[in-house]
Design a protein around this motif. Structure first.
Motif, PDB file in Angstrom:
ATOM      1  N   ASP A   1     -59.384  89.787  -1.427  1.00 54.11           N
ATOM      2  CA  ASP A   1     -59.955  88.525  -0.954  1.00 54.11           C
ATOM      3  C   ASP A   1     -59.257  87.378  -1.662  1.00 54.11           C
ATOM      4  O   ASP A   1     -58.942  87.485  -2.847  1.00 54.11           O
ATOM      5  CB  ASP A   1     -61.445  88.437  -1.286  1.00 54.11           C
ATOM      6  CG  ASP A   1     -62.266  89.509  -0.596  1.00 54.11           C
ATOM      7  OD1 ASP A   1     -61.838  90.011   0.454  1.00 54.11           O
ATOM      8  OD2 ASP A   1     -63.345  89.831  -1.113  1.00 54.11           O
ATOM      9  N   SER A   2     -59.052  86.290  -0.923  1.00 55.19           N
ATOM     10  CA  SER A   2     -58.388  85.132  -1.515  1.00 55.19           C
ATOM     11  C   SER A   2     -58.846  83.863  -0.819  1.00 55.19           C
ATOM     12  O   SER A   2     -59.024  83.845   0.398  1.00 55.19           O
ATOM     13  CB  SER A   2     -56.874  85.290  -1.370  1.00 55.19           C
ATOM     14  OG  SER A   2     -56.205  84.206  -1.934  1.00 55.19           O
ATOM     15  N   GLU A   3     -59.021  82.822  -1.602  1.00 57.24           N
ATOM     16  CA  GLU A   3     -59.343  81.513  -1.056  1.00 57.24           C
ATOM     17  C   GLU A   3     -58.204  80.575  -1.434  1.00 57.24           C
ATOM     18  O   GLU A   3     -57.816  80.508  -2.601  1.00 57.24           O
ATOM     19  CB  GLU A   3     -60.667  81.015  -1.629  1.00 57.24           C
ATOM     20  CG  GLU A   3     -61.192  79.800  -0.935  1.00 57.24           C
ATOM     21  CD  GLU A   3     -62.603  79.433  -1.377  1.00 57.24           C
ATOM     22  OE1 GLU A   3     -63.091  78.404  -0.902  1.00 57.24           O
ATOM     23  OE2 GLU A   3     -63.192  80.162  -2.195  1.00 57.24           O
ATOM     24  N   TYR A   4     -57.653  79.896  -0.443  1.00 57.30           N
ATOM     25  CA  TYR A   4     -56.506  79.027  -0.684  1.00 57.30           C
ATOM     26  C   TYR A   4     -56.445  77.962   0.404  1.00 57.30           C
ATOM     27  O   TYR A   4     -57.195  78.016   1.382  1.00 57.30           O
ATOM     28  CB  TYR A   4     -55.204  79.840  -0.722  1.00 57.30           C
ATOM     29  CG  TYR A   4     -54.948  80.652   0.535  1.00 57.30           C
ATOM     30  CD1 TYR A   4     -54.176  80.142   1.563  1.00 57.30           C
ATOM     31  CD2 TYR A   4     -55.484  81.923   0.683  1.00 57.30           C
ATOM     32  CE1 TYR A   4     -53.936  80.873   2.708  1.00 57.30           C
ATOM     33  CE2 TYR A   4     -55.251  82.667   1.822  1.00 57.30           C
ATOM     34  CZ  TYR A   4     -54.478  82.134   2.834  1.00 57.30           C
ATOM     35  OH  TYR A   4     -54.252  82.860   3.974  1.00 57.30           O
ATOM     36  N   ARG A   5     -55.560  77.029   0.225  1.00 58.33           N
ATOM     37  CA  ARG A   5     -55.400  75.950   1.194  1.00 58.33           C
ATOM     38  C   ARG A   5     -54.151  76.181   2.039  1.00 58.33           C
ATOM     39  O   ARG A   5     -53.174  76.754   1.568  1.00 58.33           O
ATOM     40  CB  ARG A   5     -55.266  74.607   0.482  1.00 58.33           C
ATOM     41  CG  ARG A   5     -56.514  74.200  -0.247  1.00 58.33           C
ATOM     42  CD  ARG A   5     -56.262  73.054  -1.190  1.00 58.33           C
ATOM     43  NE  ARG A   5     -55.481  73.561  -2.330  1.00 58.33           N
ATOM     44  CZ  ARG A   5     -55.073  72.822  -3.340  1.00 58.33           C
ATOM     45  NH1 ARG A   5     -55.330  71.533  -3.361  1.00 58.33           N
ATOM     46  NH2 ARG A   5     -54.396  73.348  -4.324  1.00 58.33           N
ATOM     47  N   ILE A   6     -54.233  75.697   3.262  1.00 67.44           N
ATOM     48  CA  ILE A   6     -53.048  75.631   4.111  1.00 67.44           C
ATOM     49  C   ILE A   6     -52.877  74.176   4.527  1.00 67.44           C
ATOM     50  O   ILE A   6     -53.827  73.396   4.495  1.00 67.44           O
ATOM     51  CB  ILE A   6     -53.147  76.534   5.366  1.00 67.44           C
ATOM     52  CG1 ILE A   6     -54.311  76.113   6.267  1.00 67.44           C
ATOM     53  CG2 ILE A   6     -53.223  78.002   4.961  1.00 67.44           C
ATOM     54  CD1 ILE A   6     -54.313  76.784   7.630  1.00 67.44           C
ATOM     55  N   VAL A   7     -51.668  73.839   4.900  1.00 70.96           N
ATOM     56  CA  VAL A   7     -51.395  72.499   5.419  1.00 70.96           C
ATOM     57  C   VAL A   7     -50.878  72.690   6.832  1.00 70.96           C
ATOM     58  O   VAL A   7     -49.847  73.332   7.047  1.00 70.96           O
ATOM     59  CB  VAL A   7     -50.350  71.757   4.553  1.00 70.96           C
ATOM     60  CG1 VAL A   7     -50.084  70.376   5.132  1.00 70.96           C
ATOM     61  CG2 VAL A   7     -50.806  71.673   3.107  1.00 70.96           C
ATOM     62  N   ARG A   8     -51.634  72.169   7.778  1.00 72.12           N
ATOM     63  CA  ARG A   8     -51.218  72.276   9.181  1.00 72.12           C
ATOM     64  C   ARG A   8     -51.504  70.961   9.880  1.00 72.12           C
ATOM     65  O   ARG A   8     -52.546  70.347   9.672  1.00 72.12           O
ATOM     66  CB  ARG A   8     -51.861  73.464   9.876  1.00 72.12           C
ATOM     67  CG  ARG A   8     -53.271  73.338  10.230  1.00 72.12           C
ATOM     68  CD  ARG A   8     -53.761  74.563  11.001  1.00 72.12           C
ATOM     69  NE  ARG A   8     -54.431  74.088  12.191  1.00 72.12           N
ATOM     70  CZ  ARG A   8     -55.335  74.749  12.844  1.00 72.12           C
ATOM     71  NH1 ARG A   8     -55.665  75.951  12.485  1.00 72.12           N
ATOM     72  NH2 ARG A   8     -55.893  74.230  13.911  1.00 72.12           N
ATOM     73  N   ASN A   9     -50.522  70.510  10.628  1.00 71.68           N
ATOM     74  CA  ASN A   9     -50.629  69.229  11.335  1.00 71.68           C
ATOM     75  C   ASN A   9     -50.973  68.084  10.393  1.00 71.68           C
ATOM     76  O   ASN A   9     -51.742  67.198  10.733  1.00 71.68           O
ATOM     77  CB  ASN A   9     -51.653  69.314  12.472  1.00 71.68           C
ATOM     78  CG  ASN A   9     -51.318  70.376  13.486  1.00 71.68           C
ATOM     79  OD1 ASN A   9     -50.146  70.617  13.785  1.00 71.68           O
ATOM     80  ND2 ASN A   9     -52.325  71.037  14.005  1.00 71.68           N
ATOM     81  N   GLY A  10     -50.440  68.154   9.172  1.00 72.19           N
ATOM     82  CA  GLY A  10     -50.665  67.094   8.203  1.00 72.19           C
ATOM     83  C   GLY A  10     -52.018  67.133   7.527  1.00 72.19           C
ATOM     84  O   GLY A  10     -52.321  66.264   6.710  1.00 72.19           O
TER      85      GLY A  10
END
Length: 88
Positions: A59-68
């Motif tokens: 399991d992992s919690e992280y951020r993505i950057v999509r469409n700014g």
């Protein structure tokens, strides 16, 4: 991710959440481009700890950057091992 090929496989929903068209597989490098640069090392460390512990899920919690936009993701993966216990 398939260790031998470096391909990430997921459900159509996974790819949509990531802002991608659903497909059979995607090179891990493409997923890493979407992940927030500050979260990459912690995701990799967590995956490595899971492999080393012998666990079958990660399991992992992280951020993505999509469409700014930055979005938080909670991911869960399954570790498949060969008969000797080596992750594949």
């Amino acid at each position: 991710m398939e260790i031998k090929t470096g391909l990430v496989r997921g459900t159509p929903q996974y790819f949509r959440i990531m802002g991608l068209e659903p497909r059979d597989a995607l090179p891990i490098e493409e997923v890493r481009k979407i992940r927030h640069p500050d979260d990459g090392e912690s995701v990799i460390r967590g995956y490595g700890a899971t492999i080393a512990s012998g666990a079958n899920t990660y399991d992992s919690e992280y951020r993505i950057v999509r469409n700014g936009e930055t979005r938080w993701i909670f991911g869960r993966g399954r570790v498949v091992r060969d008969p000797a216990g080596k992750p594949i």
